[in-house]
Design a protein around this motif. Structure first.
Motif, PDB file in Angstrom:
ATOM      1  N   SER A   1     -35.066  51.241  57.207  1.00  9.07           N
ATOM      2  CA  SER A   1     -33.941  51.676  56.371  1.00  9.07           C
ATOM      3  C   SER A   1     -33.627  50.625  55.313  1.00  9.07           C
ATOM      4  N   TYR A   2     -33.063  51.091  54.207  1.00  6.57           N
ATOM      5  CA  TYR A   2     -32.602  50.216  53.134  1.00  6.57           C
ATOM      6  C   TYR A   2     -31.079  50.240  53.092  1.00  6.57           C
TER       7      TYR A   2
ATOM      8  N   ASP B   1     -33.406  52.593  43.505  1.00  5.63           N
ATOM      9  CA  ASP B   1     -33.163  53.903  44.100  1.00  5.63           C
ATOM     10  C   ASP B   1     -34.337  54.249  45.012  1.00  5.63           C
ATOM     11  N   VAL B   2     -34.137  54.082  46.308  1.00  3.02           N
ATOM     12  CA  VAL B   2     -35.215  54.271  47.271  1.00  3.02           C
ATOM     13  C   VAL B   2     -35.693  55.716  47.288  1.00  3.02           C
TER      14      VAL B   2
ATOM     15  N   VAL C   1     -34.291  45.641  53.175  1.00  8.64           N
ATOM     16  CA  VAL C   1     -34.953  46.594  54.058  1.00  8.64           C
ATOM     17  C   VAL C   1     -35.004  46.005  55.462  1.00  8.64           C
ATOM     18  N   SER C   2     -34.746  46.830  56.458  1.00 12.57           N
ATOM     19  CA  SER C   2     -34.825  46.388  57.848  1.00 12.57           C
ATOM     20  C   SER C   2     -35.612  47.417  58.647  1.00 12.57           C
TER      21      SER C   2
ATOM     22  N   ARG D   1     -34.676  40.612  52.424  1.00 15.13           N
ATOM     23  CA  ARG D   1     -33.621  40.793  51.414  1.00 15.13           C
ATOM     24  C   ARG D   1     -33.952  39.981  50.171  1.00 15.13           C
ATOM     25  N   ASP D   2     -33.869  40.618  49.008  1.00 15.30           N
ATOM     26  CA  ASP D   2     -34.113  39.912  47.752  1.00 15.30           C
ATOM     27  C   ASP D   2     -32.812  39.710  46.995  1.00 15.30           C
TER      28      ASP D   2
END
Length: 431
Positions: free
Chosen positions: A290-291, A258-259, A298-299, A251-252
């Motif tokens: 997924s985002y 927009d992925v 992102v995970s 995580r930032d």
């Protein structure tokens, strides 16, 4: 504050290590002791009690197999972390990692990167001290392994952060050694993405224009970080493993992106192209990527290799796991200290008579150990600053584990000594 041992007889490697530490090693508060003869290794590791050991895996005199065998025979020696130094032109990293698989290996570093990366690597491990004990504690005492890093906008340090959890997964039999480099590279790319596009806000167009003028990602990030507001942003990298899988989260602190639009732009590109490489590589090596809606987290999940994992952990594996939320009180000042808590994840504030007197993180390993060991009442109140995870350990379980694994006493001794030293430093600073 502590000791680092260097197992090495090669003058060239020694020169590289000394050169790296001359650039800022004094600020670490650690001294380096050289072990240059094989017959001195076990005695030094047993009685000097280093917290970190750098091993020259290509040493012409000291055999790596002999060191590994000595540590395997003596569980007491599992209380330090290992940095492996090797020559990639003559040695295979996968083979070396496999040889040291069941030891507390944290990272492998090529000779060519000693001067540029060793000090950063040591600093990261010292700042995240719990990693030294992570493998052995989680292997015997708790069911899950977890960890977290708060990463500065330093793209050159990213491979070190990515290497540590991946190396642990290989050591514990959760990941095939041939998959190590792919996962490590995918993690590195996603963390760099979080720094580059998230924290620094470098757009697709900016990156293309910069590279057309011969600039690298490192150059673009450094230029952006001249802005103090951007420079102070961090990337949080966390992971948690159980017997079946490991979940990574990156995580930032950026505005997100927009992925779907990025995927459309890079759909026809090679997976190793400069744009969108992190996402594509992660999709190749990971599951359930997924985002979040904002696009700044992102995970993804890595499912462990079947049949290679460790046996069910002994010790505290049957203890209660609690998951406090932000603001929850773990225990209060004055209550009886009947339980010890292993900190799996989270950040906690410590209060005495209404005033904050400290913080606790996974680097502290345990909380509440003083009143627990002395049969006293709690001297402070502890409150969770964020969602967290703890293992609640009873006195009976703790005593039984110490009977079966008496060498774990060294963990607790070092922990208490560290906390005492930190407390003295804080009092001196206040005075």
């Amino acid at each position: 504050m502590g000791l680092i041992a260097l197992v090495n007889s090669d003058r060239t490697v020694l020169g590289k290590v000394r050169g790296a530490f001359r650039r800022g090693g004094k600020n670490l508060g650690y001294s380096v002791r050289v072990i240059a003869a094989e017959h001195r290794v076990q005695e030094s590791l047993n009685y000097d009690l280093p917290e970190l050991v750098m091993i020259n895996c290509g040493d012409p005199v000291i055999r790596l197999s002999a060191i590994a065998d000595q540590v395997r025979r003596d569980s007491w020696l599992h209380s330090f972390g290992i940095i492996g130094l090797y020559d990639s032109s003559k040695q295979d990293e996968k083979a070396l990692a496999e040889e040291l698989r069941d030891l507390n290996l944290l990272v492998m570093l090529d000779y060519s990167r000693i001067r540029s990366h060793l000090l950063k690597c040591v600093s990261i491990i010292i700042e995240n001290w719990q990693l030294i004990f992570q493998k052995e504690v989680s292997n015997r005492l708790v069911e899950n392994m977890s960890g977290s890093f708060l990463i500065e906008n330093d793209t050159l340090a990213v491979p070190i952060y990515a290497s540590i959890p991946v190396t642990n997964l290989v050591q514990m039999g959760f990941l095939h050694s041939e998959d190590k480099m792919g996962l490590q590279l995918a993690l590195s790319e996603l963390i760099v993405n979080a720094i580059e596009h998230g924290n620094c806000g470098i757009t697709y167009e900016e990156k293309s224009a910069g590279m057309a003028h011969g600039l690298s990602v490192v150059d673009l990030v450094m230029e952006k970080c001249t802005d103090p507001e951007i420079n102070k942003k961090r990337v949080r990298f966390t992971w948690e493993s159980d017997k079946k899988k490991t979940k990574f989260v990156i995580r930032d602190e950026g505005l997100g992106f927009d992925v779907s639009s990025m995927r459309q732009k890079t759909a026809s590109q090679d997976p190793y192209a400069f744009h969108g490489r992190g996402i594509k590589m992660a999709e190749l090596f990971c599951s359930e990527l997924s985002y979040n809606d904002k696009g700044n987290e992102v995970s993804f999940t890595v499912y462990h290799s079947e049949g290679d994992g460790r046996q069910t952990p002994e010790g505290f594996s049957g203890e209660e796991v609690i998951c406090p939320s932000k603001g929850d009180q773990i225990f209060s000042e004055g209550e009886q200290g009947d339980f010890l808590y292993y900190i799996s994840s989270g950040h906690f504030s410590v209060y005495h008579k209404g005033h904050q007197v400290g913080i606790l993180t996974p680097a502290d390993i345990f909380m509440g150990e003083m009143s627990f060991l002395l049969n006293n009442r709690r001297s402070a109140t502890v409150i969770a600053d964020e969602d967290a995870k703890l293992v609640k350990i009873s006195r009976k379980s703790f005593v039984e584990v110490m009977k079966h694994y008496p060498y774990y006493g060294i963990f607790l001794s070092k922990l208490l000594a560290r906390k005492l030293a930190r407390s003295n430093e804080e009092r001196t600073a206040l005075a």
